[in-house]
Every structure is written in structure tokens, then in C-alpha cells.
Design an enzyme around this catalytic site. Sequence first.
Site, short mmCIF file in Angstrom:
data_model
loop_
_atom_site.label_atom_id
_atom_site.label_comp_id
_atom_site.label_asym_id
_atom_site.label_seq_id
_atom_site.Cartn_x
_atom_site.Cartn_y
_atom_site.Cartn_z
CG ASN A 213 0.46 -0.35 -4.55
OD1 ASN A 213 1.47 -0.74 -5.13
ND2 ASN A 213 -0.49 -1.17 -4.16
CG ASP B 101 -2.98 1.40 -2.28
OD1 ASP B 101 -3.41 1.61 -1.14
OD2 ASP B 101 -2.59 0.29 -2.67
CE LYS C 57 -3.95 0.20 2.00
NZ LYS C 57 -4.77 0.04 0.77
#
Length: 302
Positions: free
Chosen positions: A55, A240, A52
Amino acid sequence: MSNTVHSAAPVSPSSLTVVGSINLDITATASRLPSPGETVGGAVLRQQPGGKGANQAVAAARLAGSSRMVGAVGQDDAGRSLLDAMAAAGVDISSVARVDEATGTALVLVDSDGENQIVVCPGANASVSLDAVTFRELEAVLCQLEVDQDVVLEAARATKGFFALNAAPAAPIIPELLERCDLVIVNETEYELIPALKNAPLVAVTYGGEGSAIFVDGERAAEAPAVRVTDIANTIGAGDAFCAALVLALQAGLERVHALAVANAVGADAVRDSSSQPALQTLEHYIEATRPSLAAGSAATR
């Protein structure tokens, strides 16, 4: 609820620093997701950059031209490849540590509709540290909960500018951390799983095909419809990309409705891309692309 269209030109989007996870995504794409104990054949396997934190940093760099990543990877080939991928996208990786643990890995199952199941092995992400990391006076910082929450709290304490938390995966949030958040971003499931968010000062919630909304002290204060997408390739990186876009849009001076519309448009482009770190246009592109729909919506409410 205000549907005012902000007519003043926003300032240029600032860069964003992301503190969080960096993973190698090992993805199997099949016609459908298996039930417990079931084997589904005929899948296609691939490896790609993920996590995450990474990203969001890559999305921010593609939207704003640059970003900074604070995290950790292993001393392995996966770590080197993930650093190369971030750097190629315009992310400053000078604050990413190389540690002895294996690089974080996510095992991802994706079906033909883009729905997914994910198991994360943290690896090096458990060693993320803010030692020797400093934050500038007006720097915006974005964190998630894929690294130790004490590290996230330390980042919040050290942030001198705007601090945003993507509270995912859902977990109880340290009260002090929640108090220090200028913005919390969650999906509708996470919003229900974290009761403390109902009284948080500023929370953005995504509702998939139903769009997104911002709540101020528990009251819905702004909302924007989703962009209809028929060619969904992968939903993993969409949230994200939304997070990075929303923080950058708010930092660029957009009103909340417009910022949500921009983030929704970015998320829509993200699901059309099979990568967890999708190709995106600049933030300015999405700002201009969403102006006509905002003007139409404003006219319809008059």
C-alpha cells in the site's frame, strides 16, 4: 510550536523504497461489525491488493511517479496479480521475491462507516530477505512491522539515506532499530502502546479526525488539522498513504507543519476511495493545495 510557512520552493520529491508486506485483502463490507460469536449477514465480498508495504509503495509511486518494493509473494495466482497491480501503479517490483509459501492474506471486515477489523496471515511475508538488495547513497527507505523485525533492522543498518519506520502493528521495538530511525510514524493507539516512542528523536502521530502532530524528543513540535471528510468509503489504506506522503514531503524539503498538512490531505483522499491502494494526485498537487490553509493559519497566529 512553530507555525512558520515555508516560502522556498521544495526540491522535487525523490522516489521511495518500501521494505515490507504484500497481501491479498479479502474484504467483507457489512452494515456493522459483528460482536464476538455473532454472525452479521448481507455483506459484500471482494478481493483487492493490500499489505501495508505494498500500500505504501503504491501510494509513493502515485505521489512521486515511481517507487521500489522489497518483499515476497508466493508462486500462486494471488502473487502474480499483486505484482501486476504494483507494476501498473509504477512500482519497481524487481526486488520482490517469489517464494514457495502462499502469498500473504488479510481477512478484513469493514462497516458502513469505514471502521474495520483485520486478521493477517503472513504467508510469504515471513520469507522477506534483503539478500542481493542494495540501497543507494541518498535513498529514502520506509518499513513497517508486518515483516520480521530483524529484517527491518537489517534494512535500517543498510540504509545510507533517510530511514522511516511505520511502527504498525504495535510491538516492542528493538532498541538499535529505534536508534537508527530518522522518523517513526504511528497512530495515537500505537503511540500509547509503545512507551519507548515517548523519548524518540522524531515521531509523527496521527489522530484520525483530530489531525496529526510531530514530536521531537517527546515534545510536540508541529501539528496540522485533519481534512474534514463526510464521504468515507474505506479507512484501511489511509494510514499507509499518509506514511508515504509524509516521508516524501519531508524529503522534498517541506517544513514539518506543511509536510503534515500534505500527508493529512493525502489521507483524506485515501478514505474517500474504497480501495486499500487508492487513486491519488501527485505530491505537487497536495503541496500547492495546502499552501492557502497554511498561510491562513499563520496569519491567524500573528
